[in-house]
Design an enzyme around this catalytic site. Structure first.
Site, PDB file in Angstrom:
ATOM      1  N   ASN A  88      91.013  93.307 -49.304  1.00 17.44           N
ATOM      2  CA  ASN A  88      92.656  93.583 -49.540  1.00 17.44           C
ATOM      3  C   ASN A  88      92.902  94.699 -48.500  1.00 17.44           C
ATOM      4  O   ASN A  88      92.196  95.769 -47.505  1.00 17.44           O
ATOM      5  CB  ASN A  88      92.594  94.860 -50.337  1.00 17.44           C
ATOM      6  CG  ASN A  88      92.028  93.653 -51.994  1.00 17.44           C
ATOM      7  OD1 ASN A  88      92.499  92.715 -51.966  1.00 17.44           O
ATOM      8  ND2 ASN A  88      91.983  94.229 -52.934  1.00 17.44           N
ATOM      9  N   ASP A  90      95.659  96.586 -48.391  1.00 19.01           N
ATOM     10  CA  ASP A  90      96.484  97.602 -49.083  1.00 19.01           C
ATOM     11  C   ASP A  90      95.604  99.074 -48.999  1.00 19.01           C
ATOM     12  O   ASP A  90      94.025  98.981 -48.562  1.00 19.01           O
ATOM     13  CB  ASP A  90      96.891  97.203 -50.630  1.00 19.01           C
ATOM     14  CG  ASP A  90      96.012  96.878 -51.309  1.00 19.01           C
ATOM     15  OD1 ASP A  90      94.718  98.339 -51.346  1.00 19.01           O
ATOM     16  OD2 ASP A  90      96.048  96.110 -52.266  1.00 19.01           O
ATOM     17  N   HIS A 105      89.226  92.647 -44.112  1.00 14.35           N
ATOM     18  CA  HIS A 105      89.935  91.711 -43.184  1.00 14.35           C
ATOM     19  C   HIS A 105      91.704  93.312 -43.165  1.00 14.35           C
ATOM     20  O   HIS A 105      92.695  92.685 -42.963  1.00 14.35           O
ATOM     21  CB  HIS A 105      91.037  91.577 -44.363  1.00 14.35           C
ATOM     22  CG  HIS A 105      90.159  89.954 -44.965  1.00 14.35           C
ATOM     23  ND1 HIS A 105      90.143  89.567 -46.241  1.00 14.35           N
ATOM     24  CD2 HIS A 105      89.278  90.069 -44.255  1.00 14.35           C
ATOM     25  CE1 HIS A 105      89.132  88.795 -45.272  1.00 14.35           C
ATOM     26  NE2 HIS A 105      88.082  88.628 -44.777  1.00 14.35           N
ATOM     27  N   CYS A 113      96.985  97.684 -30.987  1.00 18.56           N
ATOM     28  CA  CYS A 113      97.874  96.795 -30.009  1.00 18.56           C
ATOM     29  C   CYS A 113      96.656  96.097 -29.160  1.00 18.56           C
ATOM     30  O   CYS A 113      95.858  96.113 -28.706  1.00 18.56           O
ATOM     31  CB  CYS A 113      97.545  98.694 -29.050  1.00 18.56           C
ATOM     32  SG  CYS A 113      98.769  98.273 -27.191  1.00 18.56           S
ATOM     33  N   CYS A 135      99.008 103.535 -25.212  1.00 18.41           N
ATOM     34  CA  CYS A 135      98.901 103.311 -23.829  1.00 18.41           C
ATOM     35  C   CYS A 135     100.250 102.760 -23.831  1.00 18.41           C
ATOM     36  O   CYS A 135     100.326 102.645 -22.806  1.00 18.41           O
ATOM     37  CB  CYS A 135      98.518 102.169 -24.279  1.00 18.41           C
ATOM     38  SG  CYS A 135      99.394 100.233 -24.410  1.00 18.41           S
ATOM     39  N   GLY A 171      87.641  90.498 -58.190  1.00 19.57           N
ATOM     40  CA  GLY A 171      89.176  90.380 -58.298  1.00 19.57           C
ATOM     41  C   GLY A 171      88.945  89.540 -57.276  1.00 19.57           C
ATOM     42  O   GLY A 171      89.826  89.488 -56.643  1.00 19.57           O
ATOM     43  N   VAL A 199      88.640  85.404 -64.470  1.00 20.64           N
ATOM     44  CA  VAL A 199      88.374  84.134 -64.370  1.00 20.64           C
ATOM     45  C   VAL A 199      86.497  83.922 -63.670  1.00 20.64           C
ATOM     46  O   VAL A 199      87.264  83.747 -62.644  1.00 20.64           O
ATOM     47  CB  VAL A 199      88.734  82.559 -64.850  1.00 20.64           C
ATOM     48  CG1 VAL A 199      90.602  82.794 -65.516  1.00 20.64           C
ATOM     49  CG2 VAL A 199      89.565  83.149 -62.773  1.00 20.64           C
TER      50      VAL A 199
HETATM   51  N1  APR Z   1      91.807  91.325 -62.842  1.00 18.56           N
HETATM   52  C1  APR Z   1      90.482  90.552 -62.052  1.00 18.56           C
HETATM   53  N2  APR Z   1      91.265  89.953 -61.727  1.00 18.56           N
HETATM   54  C2  APR Z   1      92.281  89.090 -61.147  1.00 18.56           C
HETATM   55  C3  APR Z   1      93.365  89.363 -61.614  1.00 18.56           C
HETATM   56  C4  APR Z   1      93.139  90.985 -62.623  1.00 18.56           C
HETATM   57  N3  APR Z   1      94.518  91.131 -62.889  1.00 18.56           N
HETATM   58  N4  APR Z   1      94.100  88.599 -61.218  1.00 18.56           N
HETATM   59  C5  APR Z   1      94.044  88.311 -60.680  1.00 18.56           C
HETATM   60  N5  APR Z   1      92.334  88.386 -60.438  1.00 18.56           N
HETATM   61  C6  APR Z   1      91.647  87.285 -59.819  1.00 18.56           C
HETATM   62  C7  APR Z   1      91.930  85.759 -59.451  1.00 18.56           C
HETATM   63  O1  APR Z   1      91.865  85.219 -61.252  1.00 18.56           O
HETATM   64  C8  APR Z   1      91.072  85.265 -58.605  1.00 18.56           C
HETATM   65  O2  APR Z   1      89.841  84.484 -58.731  1.00 18.56           O
HETATM   66  O3  APR Z   1      91.316  87.850 -58.626  1.00 18.56           O
HETATM   67  C9  APR Z   1      91.121  86.432 -58.131  1.00 18.56           C
HETATM   68  C10 APR Z   1      92.222  86.762 -56.195  1.00 18.56           C
HETATM   69  O4  APR Z   1      91.377  85.443 -55.183  1.00 18.56           O
HETATM   70  P1  APR Z   1      92.832  85.565 -54.097  1.00 18.56           P
HETATM   71  O5  APR Z   1      94.420  85.353 -54.443  1.00 18.56           O
HETATM   72  O6  APR Z   1      92.513  83.954 -52.961  1.00 18.56           O
HETATM   73  O7  APR Z   1      92.371  86.766 -52.957  1.00 18.56           O
HETATM   74  P2  APR Z   1      91.040  86.978 -52.156  1.00 18.56           P
HETATM   75  O8  APR Z   1      89.869  86.666 -52.975  1.00 18.56           O
HETATM   76  O9  APR Z   1      91.024  88.959 -52.535  1.00 18.56           O
HETATM   77  O10 APR Z   1      91.603  86.399 -51.099  1.00 18.56           O
HETATM   78  C11 APR Z   1      90.594  86.573 -50.567  1.00 18.56           C
HETATM   79  O11 APR Z   1      92.695  85.807 -48.110  1.00 18.56           O
HETATM   80  O12 APR Z   1      94.068  84.457 -47.509  1.00 18.56           O
HETATM   81  C12 APR Z   1      93.293  86.088 -48.271  1.00 18.56           C
HETATM   82  O13 APR Z   1      92.910  87.270 -46.256  1.00 18.56           O
HETATM   83  C13 APR Z   1      93.289  86.635 -47.850  1.00 18.56           C
HETATM   84  O14 APR Z   1      91.631  88.520 -48.196  1.00 18.56           O
HETATM   85  C14 APR Z   1      92.196  87.788 -48.620  1.00 18.56           C
HETATM   86  C15 APR Z   1      91.072  86.706 -48.733  1.00 18.56           C
END
Ligand code: APR
EC number: 2.3.1.286
Length: 228
Positions: A88, A90, A105, A113, A135, A171, A199
């Site tokens: 993430n 954030d 990431h 820069c 710079c 997540g 899931v």
């Molecule tokens: N609690 C737990 N899991 C959750 C929740 C929740 N409240 N809401 C969603 N999820 C799960 C979803 O089921 C999914 O499997 O979180 C996951 C989010 O997956 P992505 O949206 O693909 O995010 P992420 O895996 O962080 O993506 C990886 O892809 O484009 C990028 O660089 C970006 O860091 C990011 C990378």
């Protein structure tokens, strides 16, 4: 016991930060190629700068949730034996109190820069190209690792994953490498693997244990078990 925790967008979802792959394939109304690739930035820098300026503004008004706070609590117990690796951008882990943290990431609240490679803290807008505080050249871009770019900290992350006893994925959909390969690496080297996700993800190698549910529920419950 040494623990590595990998987090993704799902841990911040209940704080109000949208995930990437749960909705309609668009990211806040944009195709990923437009706003998350070096080619997209080259084609339309203003669009990309504006996009991350908006993300930064939106992230400033969200707060860490019970899952971020639980991981900070776990770090207070395990200290140097625990590392959080987040995909993430954030800053909710650090605002919750996690210190041993790698943003593989990049970070929304830094700029990078392209001239001198400085990575200054950044709260304001990048549109209009303010000069780099190091710079003086107007060459700042978001410090976000885009598709096709090298993530940060790979050596350190791989060392930690290779030597941990427990690898926990929270997540993340497991769609983006190299992060998606860490569970398999940990397992191959003898660690136990656990997934906490809304899931079960389509992991290449199955986790030893999967607990499905909201991060704000399953993460604090798991931490309670460990520190009890
Ligand atoms: N609690 C737990 N899991 C959750 C929740 C929740 N409240 N809401 C969603 N999820 C799960 C979803 O089921 C999914 O499997 O979180 C996951 C989010 O997956 P992505 O949206 O693909 O995010 P992420 O895996 O962080 O993506 C990886 O892809 O484009 C990028 O660089 C970006 O860091 C990011 C990378």
């Amino acid at each position: 016991m040494r623990i590595v925790v990998l987090t993704g967008a799902g841990i911040s979802a209940e704080s109000g930060v949208p995930t990437f792959r749960d909705a309609d394939g668009l990211w806040e109304g944009h195709r990923v190629e437009e706003v998350a690739t070096p080619e997209g930035f080259e084609a339309d820098p203003d669009l990309v700068l504006q996009f991350y300026d908006e993300r930064r503004r939106a992230s400033a008004s969200v707060h860490p949730n019970a899952a971020h706070l639980a991981l900070a609590r776990l770090e207070r117990e395990f200290g140097e034996r625990m590392l959080v690796v987040t995909q993430n951008v954030d800053d909710l882990h650090e605002r919750a109190g996690t210190h041993r943290l790698l943003h593989m990431h990049g970070e929304l609240f830094r700029a990078r820069c392209t001239h001198c490679r400085a990575r200054p803290q950044w709260q304001g807008d990048l549109i209009g190209l303010p000069p780099c505080p190091e710079c003086g050249v107007a060459a700042l871009r978001p410090d976000v690792v885009w598709f096709g770019e090298m993530p940060y900290g790979l050596d350190e992350i791989e060392r930690a994953v290779a030597t941990c006893d427990l690898f926990v994925s929270i997540g993340t959909s497991g769609a983006v490498y190299p992060a998606a390969g860490y569970a398999a690496l940990a397992a191959a080297l003898g660690a136990r693997t656990l997934e906490l996700n809304l899931v079960p993800s389509d992991a290449a190698v199955p986790f030893d244990e999967v607990r499905a549910g909201l991060a704000t529920v399953v993460v604090p419950a798991w931490v309670d078990e460990l520190v009890r």
